[in-house]
Motif scaffolding. Structure first.
Motif, PDB file in Angstrom:
ATOM      1  N   ASP A  34       0.820  -1.216   0.000  1.00  0.00           N
ATOM      2  CA  ASP A  34       0.000   0.000   0.000  1.00  0.00           C
ATOM      3  C   ASP A  34       0.850   1.260   0.000  1.00  0.00           C
ATOM      4  OD1 ASP A  34      -2.869  -0.924   0.184  1.00  0.00           O
ATOM      5  OD2 ASP A  34      -1.943  -2.076   1.780  1.00  0.00           O
ATOM      6  N   ASP A  83      -4.212   4.328   2.310  1.00  0.00           N
ATOM      7  CA  ASP A  83      -2.993   3.540   2.090  1.00  0.00           C
ATOM      8  C   ASP A  83      -2.018   3.688   3.266  1.00  0.00           C
ATOM      9  OD1 ASP A  83      -3.405   2.148  -0.338  1.00  0.00           O
ATOM     10  OD2 ASP A  83      -3.049   3.983  -1.475  1.00  0.00           O
ATOM     11  N   ARG A 155       1.923  -6.484   3.381  1.00  0.00           N
ATOM     12  CA  ARG A 155       1.115  -7.529   2.731  1.00  0.00           C
ATOM     13  C   ARG A 155       1.774  -8.908   2.787  1.00  0.00           C
ATOM     14  NH1 ARG A 155      -0.935  -4.542  -2.859  1.00  0.00           N
ATOM     15  NH2 ARG A 155      -2.101  -2.863  -1.841  1.00  0.00           N
ATOM     16  N   ASP A 212      -5.654  -2.135   2.487  1.00  0.00           N
ATOM     17  CA  ASP A 212      -6.937  -1.420   2.521  1.00  0.00           C
ATOM     18  C   ASP A 212      -7.798  -1.889   1.355  1.00  0.00           C
ATOM     19  OD1 ASP A 212      -5.339   0.011   0.618  1.00  0.00           O
ATOM     20  OD2 ASP A 212      -6.697   1.707   0.759  1.00  0.00           O
ATOM     21  N   SER A 214      -9.728  -1.289  -1.600  1.00  0.00           N
ATOM     22  CA  SER A 214     -10.055  -0.320  -2.650  1.00  0.00           C
ATOM     23  C   SER A 214     -10.695  -1.012  -3.850  1.00  0.00           C
ATOM     24  CB  SER A 214      -8.808   0.445  -3.082  1.00  0.00           C
ATOM     25  OG  SER A 214      -7.772  -0.443  -3.444  1.00  0.00           O
TER      26      SER A 214
HETATM   27 MG   LIG Z   1      -4.161   0.270  -1.003  1.00  0.00          MG
END
Ligand SMILES: [Mg+2]
Length: 324
Positions: A34, A83, A155, A212, A214
């Motif tokens: 992110d 982010d 991640r 997040d 999106s």
């Molecule tokens: Mg993101």
């Protein structure tokens, strides 16, 4: 034509890799999360990292050109702050690059700035520069935040046995896009998403992996699974669905909540022994946190119903280079 993520890997990650050999290694974490994480240099204190992310919003692609400019100003910054939240970072500053068309007169800019700076003030995020030019309306924001090395959310940190959690309620923005004007709270979620910064910074004590939302839950979860080289089982009946969706047939509810985009909630993983602390955090923040599945060692990914039956859903999100 190759897809969005394939293109990033093929053209940009490879280029960045080539640079790495010849440059001092300032990026602790480069393309693919992110935010990027930069080490600020040897003069600054210990483990503080600088988190940086850029998001671009293009008229006709990400929003209708006639959208309320105050909402647009809010959303342009909100998606960037989201982010930072996904990395566990605190916002510090942002830059703004704007292409403006003849329709974007002073009254339009007044309203745009009203939405933008109200959110910036709420999160103490300072505008430090940028650029403006004439062109089809396009807003590009780069946010800068900071995060401690031990508290950052990446991640690639999901581990087998971790629980999968999600904040808030899902599907409202996708619902509002298809059924505008039917639910004020859903419309509000589409136009003025709230970046989960308080959650992101608090999560570092319980979790080390987040993204997040999106592009839709399943597509965004897939980024975690690929980076962490693990699989997942998601329980469809546990997905927290926004109340506006409840009148819809179940398959449509699931499609909007699992594959609809623009939720800007946080999806994160945490070891099972963090559950009690996460429930307490949910109460403190006044924000629902729901355990929706588990990370598995084998790489299979599946969404199952209450009886354990696979729903056969694809773990794919929105891709800007796939024809729609
Ligand atoms: Mg993101």
């Amino acid at each position: 034509m190759s897809g969005e993520f394939e293109r990033i890997a093929r053209f940009f990650e490879r280029g960045a890799e080539r640079l790495r050999g010849s440059l001092a290694n300032t990026a602790v974490l480069g393309i693919g999360d992110d935010c990027a994480l930069l080490s600020p240099g040897s003069q600054t204190r210990g483990d503080a990292l600088c988190a940086i992310s850029t998001d671009m919003l293009v008229a006709g692609r990400h929003f209708w050109p006639d959208v309320n400019p105050a909402s647009l100003g809010h959303k342009a910054l909100a998606v960037n702050l989201s982010d930072l939240a996904a990395m566990g970072a605190r916002p510090r500053a942002f830059t703004l690059a704007l292409a403006l068309s003849d329709n974007n007169d002073d009254a339009w800019l007044d309203a745009f700035c009203e939405g933008l700076f109200a959110l910036a003030a709420e999160h103490a995020c300072e505008l430090i520069g940028g650029d403006t030019t004439r062109g089809p309306l396009c807003i590009c924001i780069t946010v800068i935040g900071d995060v401690d090395l031990q508290r950052c959310l990446r991640r690639d940190r999901a581990r087998p046995g971790d629980h999968i959690w999600v904040s808030g309620e899902l599907g409202a923005a996708a619902y509002a896009l298809r059924h505008p004007g039917l639910s004020r709270s859903a419309d509000e979620r589409l136009l003025r998403p709230q970046p989960r910064l308080a959650l992101g910074t608090a999560l570092g004590r319980h979790s080390s992996c987040a993204v997040d939302l999106s592009d839709g839950l399943l597509g965004d979860l897939r980024h975690i699974l690929e980076r962490s080289q693990v699989g997942a089982q998601v329980h469809a009946e546990r997905i927290p669905v926004h109340p506006a969706l409840l009148g819809l047939p179940l398959p449509e509810q699931r499609a909007l909540a699992l594959q609809g985009g623009d939720d800007y909630e946080l999806l994160f993983t945490a070891p099972p022994d963090a559950s009690e602390a996460l429930h307490a955090l949910s109460v403190t923040l006044g924000l629902a946190l729901t355990q929706i599945g588990v990370i598995t060692k084998d790489r299979a990914r599946d969404v199952v119903d209450a009886s354990g039956q696979s729903l056969g859903l694809r773990f794919e999100g929105f891709d800007h280079f796939t024809p729609h």
